[in-house]
Write an enzyme that holds these catalytic residues in place. Sequence first.
Site, PDB file in Angstrom:
ATOM      1  N   TYR A  80      45.853  35.002  45.599  1.00 47.53           N
ATOM      2  CA  TYR A  80      46.572  36.278  45.656  1.00 47.53           C
ATOM      3  C   TYR A  80      45.611  37.451  45.565  1.00 47.53           C
ATOM      4  O   TYR A  80      44.492  37.324  45.072  1.00 47.53           O
ATOM      5  CB  TYR A  80      47.664  36.362  44.587  1.00 47.53           C
ATOM      6  CG  TYR A  80      47.181  36.584  43.176  1.00 47.53           C
ATOM      7  CD1 TYR A  80      47.059  37.879  42.652  1.00 47.53           C
ATOM      8  CD2 TYR A  80      46.882  35.518  42.342  1.00 47.53           C
ATOM      9  CE1 TYR A  80      46.634  38.080  41.346  1.00 47.53           C
ATOM     10  CE2 TYR A  80      46.461  35.713  41.038  1.00 47.53           C
ATOM     11  CZ  TYR A  80      46.344  37.000  40.548  1.00 47.53           C
ATOM     12  OH  TYR A  80      45.918  37.196  39.263  1.00 47.53           O
ATOM     13  N   CYS A  81      46.084  38.585  46.104  1.00 55.95           N
ATOM     14  CA  CYS A  81      45.327  39.838  46.071  1.00 55.95           C
ATOM     15  C   CYS A  81      46.326  40.968  45.851  1.00 55.95           C
ATOM     16  O   CYS A  81      47.427  40.729  45.351  1.00 55.95           O
ATOM     17  CB  CYS A  81      44.521  40.014  47.353  1.00 55.95           C
ATOM     18  SG  CYS A  81      45.516  40.184  48.851  1.00 55.95           S
ATOM     19  N   GLY A  82      45.988  42.159  46.262  1.00 58.69           N
ATOM     20  CA  GLY A  82      46.871  43.299  46.060  1.00 58.69           C
ATOM     21  C   GLY A  82      47.909  43.496  47.146  1.00 58.69           C
ATOM     22  O   GLY A  82      48.996  43.984  46.877  1.00 58.69           O
ATOM     23  N   GLY A  84      48.047  41.117  50.255  1.00 56.54           N
ATOM     24  CA  GLY A  84      48.260  39.944  51.097  1.00 56.54           C
ATOM     25  C   GLY A  84      47.244  39.734  52.201  1.00 56.54           C
ATOM     26  O   GLY A  84      47.188  38.652  52.776  1.00 56.54           O
ATOM     27  N   SER A  87      43.946  37.771  50.582  1.00 56.98           N
ATOM     28  CA  SER A  87      44.307  36.388  50.249  1.00 56.98           C
ATOM     29  C   SER A  87      44.560  35.574  51.506  1.00 56.98           C
ATOM     30  O   SER A  87      44.211  34.391  51.565  1.00 56.98           O
ATOM     31  CB  SER A  87      45.510  36.344  49.310  1.00 56.98           C
ATOM     32  OG  SER A  87      46.624  37.011  49.870  1.00 56.98           O
TER      33      SER A  87
END
Length: 100
Positions: A80-82, A84, A87
């Site tokens: 996951y990231c901030g 999408g 990631s």
Amino acid sequence: MAMPEFQQLCNEAKKEIQEIDVAELKRMQQAGEDFALVDVREREEQARGMIPGAAPIPRGVLELQIDQVTTDKGKKIVLYCGGGSRSALAAWMLKKMGFR
């Protein structure tokens, strides 16, 4: 603003990976499923808070450090990231490395 080529790469990556939403992640956690959870945001973003149990490996070094989380290429990995994009690109690269 992101270059169109970046968005094109993200779209290409998203066609080849499986995305899940927060509800699915919570379901997986509550069901006790076996998976690795990796936060691919930058260190300063991770310092503001992470999902409990996530391994902090920034996108820029993920391919070098994924072995700190797993070497099992069949193990389910959730990144996951901030927003999408990072990631999705990270998952795409791991897939190219042989991870499922």
